[in-house]
Each structure stands twice: as structure tokens, then as C-alpha cells.
Design a protein around this motif. Structure first.
Motif, PDB file in Angstrom:
ATOM      1  N   LYS A  18      -3.056   0.476  15.285  1.00  0.00           N
ATOM      2  CA  LYS A  18      -1.620   0.406  15.016  1.00  0.00           C
ATOM      3  C   LYS A  18      -0.838   1.099  16.123  1.00  0.00           C
ATOM      4  N   PHE A  51      -0.004  -5.492   9.214  1.00  0.00           N
ATOM      5  CA  PHE A  51       0.744  -4.695   8.236  1.00  0.00           C
ATOM      6  C   PHE A  51       1.839  -3.925   8.970  1.00  0.00           C
ATOM      7  N   ASN A  58       0.842  -1.189   0.000  1.00  0.00           N
ATOM      8  CA  ASN A  58       0.000   0.000   0.000  1.00  0.00           C
ATOM      9  C   ASN A  58       0.881   1.243   0.000  1.00  0.00           C
ATOM     10  N   GLU A  97       3.356   0.693   2.943  1.00  0.00           N
ATOM     11  CA  GLU A  97       3.065  -0.400   3.865  1.00  0.00           C
ATOM     12  C   GLU A  97       3.223  -1.741   3.181  1.00  0.00           C
ATOM     13  N   LYS A  98       3.444  -2.748   3.991  1.00  0.00           N
ATOM     14  CA  LYS A  98       3.477  -4.134   3.540  1.00  0.00           C
ATOM     15  C   LYS A  98       2.462  -4.915   4.365  1.00  0.00           C
ATOM     16  N   THR A  99       1.517  -5.566   3.689  1.00  0.00           N
ATOM     17  CA  THR A  99       0.519  -6.348   4.401  1.00  0.00           C
ATOM     18  C   THR A  99       1.030  -7.763   4.640  1.00  0.00           C
ATOM     19  N   TYR A 142      -9.064  -0.830  12.021  1.00  0.00           N
ATOM     20  CA  TYR A 142      -7.698  -1.257  12.295  1.00  0.00           C
ATOM     21  C   TYR A 142      -7.131  -0.472  13.481  1.00  0.00           C
ATOM     22  N   GLY A 197       4.657  -0.513   8.285  1.00  0.00           N
ATOM     23  CA  GLY A 197       4.782   0.621   7.389  1.00  0.00           C
ATOM     24  C   GLY A 197       5.726   1.690   7.884  1.00  0.00           C
ATOM     25  N   ASN A 234      -5.549  -5.383  11.264  1.00  0.00           N
ATOM     26  CA  ASN A 234      -6.910  -5.159  10.799  1.00  0.00           C
ATOM     27  C   ASN A 234      -7.882  -5.960  11.666  1.00  0.00           C
ATOM     28  N   SER A 248      -3.604   0.233  -3.309  1.00  0.00           N
ATOM     29  CA  SER A 248      -3.074  -1.080  -2.957  1.00  0.00           C
ATOM     30  C   SER A 248      -2.643  -1.798  -4.231  1.00  0.00           C
TER      31      SER A 248
END
Length: 226
Positions: free
Chosen positions: A141, A80, A25, A73-75, A139, A82, A133, A225
Motif C-alpha cells: 500500500k 482497497f 474492514n 477500509e473499503k475493498t 499486500y 482506507g 492484495n 471484515s
């Protein structure tokens, strides 16, 4: 620890970003925040603008400020990781103070007045975060932050302050909506708290300490995404 986290995140991005199935993302954000700060200025005894013991002045202020940032970001399933980066400096207002110089050997009939001006820029504000999520839209964080503190001052003593950096932590909750093409919109609320920092003037007469800095913000993000 911070370097290890950054290295791990960048390595993961480099290793997986070519694989669209794993999910990356990217986006931009606009944020408005309200911060509370308290600081202390110390003027060292007979070497400074007082002829007695060290003089300390403490102040607390509230600051409202807005800024923009970019993020990637990396899921990882429902989780995730980021990085969020603010490319422009966050500038404080200039603070001015006029004070009588009561140093040793100064006749009280001819007390000079010194003027101190200081303004601070917060540069390269970077957040490294991990999120989860809760469902398709909600979500939460948490992350760590780092920022460079650049001082711009004009002290009546002729001295200068150096620059430093400061770390902090953040916690946030948000709502995410994504359409079929991968475009998404997020609304997010955050709490941020920074560690303190101290700076001493080059002539060791003046010292300023940022005792506390914390605040809340509202954040709006748009992105894609892949």
C-alpha cells in the motif's frame, strides 16, 4: 488534492457501507517506529542573542516512539482504500538551551543568560492510503499523511512560536490472515517521509525549521471484515 482524496474516500464509504457484499474492514493498530530528524534554529542578527550576523544551529536526532490508531477500509476487488487515524498526540521530549544574550548595547561584563525550552506535539496524524492484495495474504500500500504540529515553548526572549501542519507520504507491505468469521490479523512494515516545516517566533527573532523527518515502523493490527 488532499481534500479531493478525502472527499472521494468518505463518499465511497457512505455509498457502499450498507452493502455487506462489497466489503468494509475496520480495526485497531499498534505501531512502533524509529525516526531520524534534522532541524535548524536561526537567531536573527543584532535583534537576537548575537551582535553579529544571523546565528544558525543545526541538530540531528533519532526518536523511537509508539502509538495506536484506528482504521476503516473499503475493498474494491483485489484493491482497497482506507483511512488510518491516530487519536492521541505524539509527544517529543522537552529541549532546553541556555545562551548568553549578546544583543546590541549589552555590556559584556554583565551578559544575561536566556533560557529557551521547547516541546512539540504531533496531533491528528491521519493517513489516506490505497492498497493492493498481491495474493490471499500479502499486500502492498501507499498513501499520504497529514499531521498538526503544536509547539509548547518558553523562550527567554518572551516570545512564542505558532502552530503549523505537515504533509508526508508512506509505503508499506504486510501479511494478512483472515478466519471464516471475518476476523483478521495483520503484520506490516512501513516507511514514512514528511515534508519540512518552518516556524518563526512572534517577535521575528527566532526561527526553527524541521529540515527532514523520516522513519520506519512495524505495525500490528486486528480487525473485522463485514
Amino acid at each position: 488534492m488532499r481534500k479531493l482524496i478525502v472527499t472521494a474516500i468518505l463518499t465511497l464509504f457512505s455509498f457502499t457501507s450498507a452493502n455487506a457484499d462489497l466489503g468494509v474492514n475496520v480495526g485497531i493498530s499498534g505501531q512502533m517506529g524509529l525516526f531520524a530528524a534534522s532541524a535548524t534554529e536561526t537567531d536573527t542578527g543584532t535583534d537576537g542573542t548575537t551582535s553579529g550576523a544571523d546565528e544558525k544551529n543545526s541538530e540531528s536526532e533519532y526518536l523511537g516512539i509508539g502509538w495506536g490508531s484506528v482504521f476503516i477500509e473499503k475493498t474494491l476487488g483485489r484493491a482497497f482504500i482506507g483511512i488510518d487515524y491516530v487519536p492521541s498526540a505524539l509527544e517529543t521530549d522537552s529541549k532546553e538551551e541556555r545562551r548568553a544574550d549578546l544583543g546590541v548595547g549589552v555590556e559584556t561584563q554583565t551578559v544575561p543568560v536566556v533560557e529557551n525550552k521547547i516541546q512539540v506535539d504531533f496531533e491528528d496524524l491521519t493517513t489516506y492510503y490505497l492498497g493492493f492484495n498481491v495474493n490471499d495474504n500479502l499486500y502492498a500500500k501507499a498513501g499520504i499523511m497529514t499531521v498538526d504540529i503544536i509547539t509548547n515553548e518558553n523562550l527567554g526572549t518572551g516570545s512564542t512560536y505558532g502552530n503549523t501542519d505537515m504533509d508526508g507520504m508512506m509505503f508499506g507491505v504486510g501479511y494478512n490472515a483472515t478466519n471464516d468469521s471475518g476476523l483478521f490479523l495483520r503484520v506490516e512494515g512501513n516507511y514514512m517521509e514528511f515534508d519540512g516545516a518552518s516556524l518563526k517566533s512572534a517577535n521575528s527573532i527566532n526561527k526553527i525549521s524541521l529540515d527532514s523527518l523520516d522513519g520506519v515502523s512495524g505495525k500490528l493490527s486486528v480487525g473485522k471484515s463485514f
